[in-house]
Design a protein around this motif. Structure first.
Motif, short mmCIF file in Angstrom:
data_model
loop_
_atom_site.label_atom_id
_atom_site.label_comp_id
_atom_site.label_asym_id
_atom_site.label_seq_id
_atom_site.Cartn_x
_atom_site.Cartn_y
_atom_site.Cartn_z
N UNK A 14 0.83 -1.21 0.00
CA UNK A 14 0.00 0.00 0.00
C UNK A 14 0.86 1.26 0.00
N UNK A 15 0.47 2.20 -0.86
CA UNK A 15 1.27 3.41 -1.03
C UNK A 15 2.17 3.36 -2.24
N UNK A 16 2.16 2.23 -2.98
CA UNK A 16 2.98 2.10 -4.19
C UNK A 16 2.17 1.74 -5.42
N UNK A 65 4.18 13.00 -12.24
CA UNK A 65 5.40 13.70 -11.84
C UNK A 65 6.29 12.73 -11.09
N UNK A 66 7.58 12.90 -11.23
CA UNK A 66 8.57 12.26 -10.38
C UNK A 66 9.13 13.32 -9.45
N UNK A 102 4.46 9.62 -4.08
CA UNK A 102 4.75 10.80 -3.29
C UNK A 102 3.44 11.47 -2.88
N UNK A 103 2.54 11.68 -3.86
CA UNK A 103 1.33 12.44 -3.59
C UNK A 103 0.35 12.35 -4.75
N UNK A 104 -0.84 12.85 -4.50
CA UNK A 104 -1.79 13.17 -5.57
C UNK A 104 -2.12 14.65 -5.46
N UNK A 121 4.72 5.95 3.63
CA UNK A 121 5.53 7.01 3.01
C UNK A 121 4.76 7.82 1.97
N UNK A 122 3.55 7.38 1.61
CA UNK A 122 2.72 8.11 0.64
C UNK A 122 1.74 8.99 1.39
N UNK A 123 2.27 10.01 2.05
CA UNK A 123 1.52 10.76 3.06
C UNK A 123 0.93 12.07 2.58
N UNK A 124 1.18 12.46 1.34
CA UNK A 124 0.89 13.83 0.91
C UNK A 124 -0.30 13.88 -0.05
N UNK A 125 -1.18 14.86 0.19
CA UNK A 125 -2.24 15.23 -0.75
C UNK A 125 -2.15 16.73 -0.97
#
Length: 310
Positions: free
Chosen positions: A57-59, A128-129, A154-156, A196-200
Motif C-alpha cells: 500500500x502506497x505504491x 510527476x517524479x 509521493x502524492x496526488x 511514506x505516501x503521506x501527501x495530498x
C-alpha cells in the motif's frame, strides 16, 4: 479527527488499451505488475495493478483499460497529477530515459521546495517524479537501476474549484491530514505517522468541470490497517454526513467509497489480505485471476481480453 488513515493505498485510473498501458508501467517506468484481473462490474475489461515487489500500500497504480476509450477532459473536480517518489539525484536519469522514449509533456518544475519532473502517460495522464529521500525498497526492474528507481507514491494533486477546495481541505483535516505548506494556489496536506505516501495537494483552479475518460483518475484510495479500522472510519464518515458504501470485498483488500466535496471519488482500503493471497510472491501478476463471481467466464474472457505479456 480520524487517526486510522495511513496515507495513500492506491490510485486507479482509466486507459484506452491494456497492452500500451502495461508496456508503459512495466517497461518505461520499471514497476512490477502485481495483479492481472478484471473489473468487478465489467469483466470484459482488465484491472491491472502495478507497484513494488509485493504491491505494498502506497505504491500501487491501477488501471481499467477500456479498449478505444476517449480521452478525458481536464478541469476542476479531478486528480490532475499523480506523483511518484524517486531518489534525490535521479531526475536527470529519468529525464534522459523518458525523452529517449518520446514521452510527452516533459518539464522540470519546483513545488514547495521539491524538484519535480512532469510528464504524460499514454492517454495524457498527468504524472510527476519528485526527488526526495525515501528508504522504501524499489522493484528490481531489468533496466532501471535501484539507485534511481521509483519508490512508490509521493502524492496526488486534486484540482478543485474554490468551494470544493475549501470543503475538501476540511474533509482531509477530519481524516487526519494537517496543512503542511502552501504557495500560490497550492495547499499541501500531510498525515503523520503512516506510510511514506503521506501527501495530498489541493490546487485551486478556475475551470469547467473535468470530463472523465482515458487518462483520468477514477478514484484515490486511502490506507487503513484492517477491517476493524475501516469500520471505524466508515461510521465516523456516516456520522459526519457522508454517503458511504457498504464494505465491498475486492479480493486483495476490502473497500468503501464516498464522493468528496470537490468531486473526487475517495476509497478507504484495507492493507489486508494483500496481492499474494492467490499467487505465489515470485509470480505476482502473471496469470489472469478472476473474481469468484466471474470464474465461470474464464474461457470467454481469455478470448476477448487483449493479450498482454505474462
Amino acid at each position: 479527527m480520524l487517526k486510522q488513515i495511513n496515507g495513500l493505498h492506491h490510485v486507479t485510473s482509466l486507459a484506452s488499451g491494456a497492452r500500451t498501458n502495461n508496456q508503459f508501467f512495466t517497461n518505461t517506468l520499471g514497476l512490477r505488475r502485481v495483479k492481472k484481473t478484471v473489473n468487478f462490474d465489467a469483466p470484459d475489461v482488465y484491472h491491472l495493478y502495478y507497484g513494488d515487489e509485493m504491491g505494498t500500500p502506497g505504491t500501487v497504480m491501477t488501471y481499467f483499460p477500456f479498449p478505444g476509450a476517449r480521452r478525458g477532459r481536464p478541469g476542476a473536480g479531478e486528480v490532475g497529477t499523480t506523483a511518484f517518489a524517486v531518489p534525490r539525484d535521479a531526475l536527470p536519469w529519468w529525464e534522459e530515459r523518458l525523452s529517449g522514449r518520446g514521452i510527452e509533456g516533459l518539464a522540470r518544475s519546483q513545488r514547495l521546495g521539491e524538484e519535480r519532473l512532469l510528464f504524460k502517460g499514454p492517454d495524457g495522464d498527468g504524472f510527476a517524479l519528485v526527488a526526495r529521500d525515501d528508504d522504501r525498497a524499489p522493484w528490481a526492474a531489468e533496466d532501471v537501476p535501484a539507485d534511481v528507481a521509483i519508490r512508490g507514491f509521493h502524492s496526488v494533486d486534486m484540482r478543485l474549484d474554490p468551494r470544493g477546495a475549501a470543503a475538501s481541505a476540511e474533509l482531509l483535516g477530519f481524516m487526519g491530514y494537517q496543512k503542511d505548506d502552501s504557495a500560490d494556489t497550492v495547499t499541501r496536506f500531510r498525515v503523520a505517522g503512516g506510510n511514506a505516501a503521506q501527501v495530498v495537494d489541493i490546487t485551486e483552479v478556475d475551470a469547467a468541470p473535468a470530463g472523465q475518460g482515458a487518462g483520468s483518475v477514477h478514484h484515490i484510495a486511502f490506507s487503513v490497517d484492517d477491517r476493524a479500522a475501516q469500520l471505524e472510519v466508515r461510521k465516523a464518515l456516516i456520522d459526519t454526513g457522508y454517503d458511504v458504501t457498504p464494505v465491498i470485498d475486492r479480493d486483495y483488500f476490502w473497500a468503501i467509497y464516498f464522493r468528496s466535496p470537490g468531486g473526487v471519488l475517495f476509497e478507504v482500503a484495507t492493507n489486508e489480505p494483500g496481492f499474494d493471497r492467490d499467487e505465489d510472491a515470485a509470480h505476482l501478476g502473471e496469470a489472469l485471476k478472476l473474481p469468484r463471481q466471474h470464474a465461470h467466464l474464464r474461457d470467454t474472457l481469455e478470448k476477448v481480453l487483449e493479450p498482454i505479456p505474462d
